[in-house]
Design an enzyme around this catalytic site. Sequence first.
Site: not given
Length: 221
Positions: A207, A209
Amino acid sequence: VAACITAFSFWWFFMLTSGKLIPLLLATSTRLFGNTAAFAPAITANSSYLPKNNRLAQQHNGLTPDFLSSKLFSSSDNSDNNNNMTDEVAAAKAAAAEYKSSENDGAGPETVFDNILSGKWPSDKVYEDDLSLAFRDINPQAPVHVVVIPKNRDGLVKLSNAREDQKDILGHLMYVAQSVGKKECPDGFRIVINDGEHGAQSVYHLHLHVLGGRQLNWPPG
């Protein structure tokens, strides 16, 4: 004349002992004192005049950065960041241990993102296409904090596990991240990818950010 002198002396003594003399002089004699802000009462981190969020305090009270000590605010922010960092590091160590103890097939254990992708858990969606999903972090570290993930993990538990045939999805995720950042943070943003235990990765599903909405500091962590 004597009566006037006596009355003036009593007035001067009263103003001096009551603490009203200095404010009066500041209000009426700026030429004498110059910058009167220098004589204003000091504002401390514990002052009831400031809300708990010191960054919001500047806007809430209309105070200028020149008047409020930058060291004061950075010290308070560092304290909050240190607490957050401790929590994140603890979560990262726990996640790393769980990942290492899971089946050695490269897939890793089920994560919170699986529940979000399946619709089992809700999310504040910012963007979605066939390959990726972007949603707001439930524990934001900045006014804007969006997480971008691939819908199909396909072994991408962390960036360092990426295969050569996954270059396209990696580029797509970066493109989505910059699109979100450009839209939500026109003055600039930061893209962060945590990798492994020392990188403070707390979810083993790749992921990105996207952080912004305020002036970010450097270096991070």
